[in-house]
Design a protein around this motif. Sequence first.
Motif, PDB file in Angstrom:
ATOM      1  N   HIS A  40       0.811  -1.213   0.000  1.00  0.00           N
ATOM      2  CA  HIS A  40       0.000   0.000   0.000  1.00  0.00           C
ATOM      3  C   HIS A  40       0.847   1.266   0.000  1.00  0.00           C
ATOM      4  O   HIS A  40       0.308   2.359  -0.089  1.00  0.00           O
ATOM      5  N   SER A  41       2.167   1.110   0.106  1.00  0.00           N
ATOM      6  CA  SER A  41       3.058   2.267   0.148  1.00  0.00           C
ATOM      7  C   SER A  41       3.655   2.516  -1.227  1.00  0.00           C
ATOM      8  O   SER A  41       4.447   1.720  -1.739  1.00  0.00           O
ATOM      9  N   ARG A  42       3.282   3.629  -1.826  1.00  0.00           N
ATOM     10  CA  ARG A  42       3.807   3.962  -3.154  1.00  0.00           C
ATOM     11  C   ARG A  42       5.321   4.139  -3.112  1.00  0.00           C
ATOM     12  O   ARG A  42       6.034   3.738  -4.025  1.00  0.00           O
ATOM     13  N   ALA A  43       5.840   4.725  -2.043  1.00  0.00           N
ATOM     14  CA  ALA A  43       7.288   4.945  -1.922  1.00  0.00           C
ATOM     15  C   ALA A  43       8.038   3.613  -1.908  1.00  0.00           C
ATOM     16  O   ALA A  43       9.088   3.484  -2.544  1.00  0.00           O
ATOM     17  N   VAL A  44       7.514   2.623  -1.212  1.00  0.00           N
ATOM     18  CA  VAL A  44       8.158   1.305  -1.165  1.00  0.00           C
ATOM     19  C   VAL A  44       8.116   0.660  -2.548  1.00  0.00           C
ATOM     20  O   VAL A  44       9.109   0.102  -3.023  1.00  0.00           O
ATOM     21  N   LEU A  45       6.984   0.740  -3.216  1.00  0.00           N
ATOM     22  CA  LEU A  45       6.870   0.142  -4.548  1.00  0.00           C
ATOM     23  C   LEU A  45       7.831   0.793  -5.540  1.00  0.00           C
ATOM     24  O   LEU A  45       8.450   0.104  -6.357  1.00  0.00           O
ATOM     25  N   LEU A  46       7.970   2.105  -5.476  1.00  0.00           N
ATOM     26  CA  LEU A  46       8.895   2.789  -6.371  1.00  0.00           C
ATOM     27  C   LEU A  46      10.353   2.459  -6.039  1.00  0.00           C
ATOM     28  O   LEU A  46      11.180   2.294  -6.934  1.00  0.00           O
ATOM     29  N   ALA A  47      10.675   2.326  -4.759  1.00  0.00           N
ATOM     30  CA  ALA A  47      12.049   2.057  -4.342  1.00  0.00           C
ATOM     31  C   ALA A  47      12.489   0.630  -4.649  1.00  0.00           C
ATOM     32  O   ALA A  47      13.650   0.390  -4.969  1.00  0.00           O
ATOM     33  N   THR A  48      11.582  -0.315  -4.557  1.00  0.00           N
ATOM     34  CA  THR A  48      11.979  -1.707  -4.763  1.00  0.00           C
ATOM     35  C   THR A  48      12.035  -2.094  -6.229  1.00  0.00           C
ATOM     36  O   THR A  48      12.706  -3.056  -6.588  1.00  0.00           O
ATOM     37  N   GLY A  49      11.335  -1.388  -7.085  1.00  0.00           N
ATOM     38  CA  GLY A  49      11.398  -1.672  -8.506  1.00  0.00           C
ATOM     39  C   GLY A  49      11.008  -3.095  -8.847  1.00  0.00           C
ATOM     40  O   GLY A  49      11.718  -3.785  -9.561  1.00  0.00           O
TER      41      GLY A  49
END
Length: 63
Positions: A40-49
Amino acid sequence: MRPFALSFARPLAQSSSAVPYTYDATRQLNVLPDGRPAAHSRAVLLATGTTASTAGSKTHFDD
């Protein structure tokens, strides 16, 4: 007799980056420190690629 793979196995390199989530075995998903699912965290999704494989879709009609 030594297995062939052990002649070439190398120890994993330690990652210097900190992962912002942990795995919750009871819920069977990655969670943030506040308990929310990491997905649910957009920042985590963007960081993990993360990526998704299409191999199953090409071999199984019900995927």
